[in-house]
Design a protein around this motif. Structure first.
Motif, short mmCIF file in Angstrom:
data_model
loop_
_atom_site.label_atom_id
_atom_site.label_comp_id
_atom_site.label_asym_id
_atom_site.label_seq_id
_atom_site.Cartn_x
_atom_site.Cartn_y
_atom_site.Cartn_z
N PRO A 92 46.49 41.40 50.47
CA PRO A 92 45.99 40.14 49.89
C PRO A 92 44.97 40.42 48.78
CG PRO A 92 46.03 40.00 52.28
CD PRO A 92 46.34 41.44 51.92
N THR A 93 45.05 39.66 47.73
CA THR A 93 44.19 39.87 46.56
C THR A 93 42.71 39.88 46.93
OG1 THR A 93 45.87 38.83 45.20
CG2 THR A 93 43.67 38.95 44.26
N GLN A 94 42.32 39.04 47.88
CA GLN A 94 40.91 38.96 48.27
C GLN A 94 40.38 40.27 48.84
OE1 GLN A 94 43.36 36.89 48.95
NE2 GLN A 94 42.73 34.84 48.37
N GLY A 104 35.50 45.45 37.86
CA GLY A 104 35.83 44.20 37.17
C GLY A 104 37.26 43.75 37.41
N LEU A 105 38.14 44.67 37.78
CA LEU A 105 39.53 44.30 38.05
C LEU A 105 39.64 43.29 39.19
CD1 LEU A 105 41.57 47.60 37.73
CD2 LEU A 105 41.77 45.53 36.33
N TRP A 109 41.85 39.85 39.16
CA TRP A 109 42.91 39.54 40.11
C TRP A 109 42.60 38.26 40.88
CZ3 TRP A 109 45.56 41.93 37.21
CH2 TRP A 109 45.67 43.31 37.06
N LEU A 110 41.33 38.06 41.23
CA LEU A 110 40.96 36.83 41.94
C LEU A 110 41.13 35.60 41.04
CD1 LEU A 110 37.83 38.06 43.92
CD2 LEU A 110 40.07 37.42 44.86
N ALA A 111 40.82 35.74 39.76
CA ALA A 111 41.01 34.63 38.82
C ALA A 111 42.49 34.31 38.66
CB ALA A 111 40.38 34.96 37.46
N VAL A 112 43.33 35.35 38.59
CA VAL A 112 44.78 35.14 38.50
C VAL A 112 45.25 34.42 39.76
CG1 VAL A 112 47.01 36.34 38.55
CG2 VAL A 112 45.23 37.07 36.95
N HIS A 113 44.80 34.87 40.92
CA HIS A 113 45.17 34.23 42.17
C HIS A 113 44.76 32.75 42.16
CE1 HIS A 113 45.80 33.63 46.47
NE2 HIS A 113 44.66 32.95 46.42
#
Length: 158
Positions: A92-94, A104-105, A109-113
């Protein structure tokens, strides 16, 4: 974001069931949507277990939605058959974690999610069943499906 065949088939099956006037059999869905019957059957089991479909056996059997199409979102269906909306290296992205150089990645990824979740969680099956507005000659600007911003539109949050 990659959409698997399983996710695509699940959404197509849910739309077909939503549009049907009564119960729809797995065989009829497979034929109408040109899906492998055994693969579709396993998807229908996941959708039933998630509480999105009601299945009835027998001669009068078939599948119906458990609630109105306006109350079932694309996100509900994706999560039912895929688990998480987004993953990083299969997790899971979280839970993504990085060394300081790449920290920073995680935020990217959280913003994309969050963007994906925003779109799929506000788009219902009913939204998808509405005919798209006429785009006019050569795809006139300013028209887009209901409930969704036009592609490339600025986000209200930034």
């Amino acid at each position: 974001m990659q959409i698997s065949a399983r996710t695509d088939y699940a959404l197509r099956a849910m739309l077909a069931v939503a549009e049907a006037p009564g119960r729809v059999t797995a065989a009829a869905l497979a034929r109408a949507q040109q899906m492998p019957p055994a693969f579709l059957q396993s998807i229908l089991v996941d959708l039933r277990r998630a509480g999105l479909l009601h299945g009835q056996r027998g001669g009068e059997g078939g599948y119906t939605l458990t609630r109105p199409a306006a109350d079932i979102t694309v996100g509900d269906v994706v999560r039912a058959v895929n688990g998480a909306l987004t993953t990083v290296r299969g997790l899971p992205t979280q839970s993504a974690a990085y060394p300081p150089t790449a920290a920073g990645l995680r935020e990217v990824w959280l913003a994309v999610h969050d963007r994906i979740a925003d779109i799929v969680d506000r788009t219902s099956l009913a939204d998808l069943l509405r005919p798209p507005p006429s785009r006019g000659p050569a795809g006139a600007a300013g028209t887009h499906p209901p409930g969704r911003p036009p592609r490339g539109a600025a986000s209200p949050t930034g």
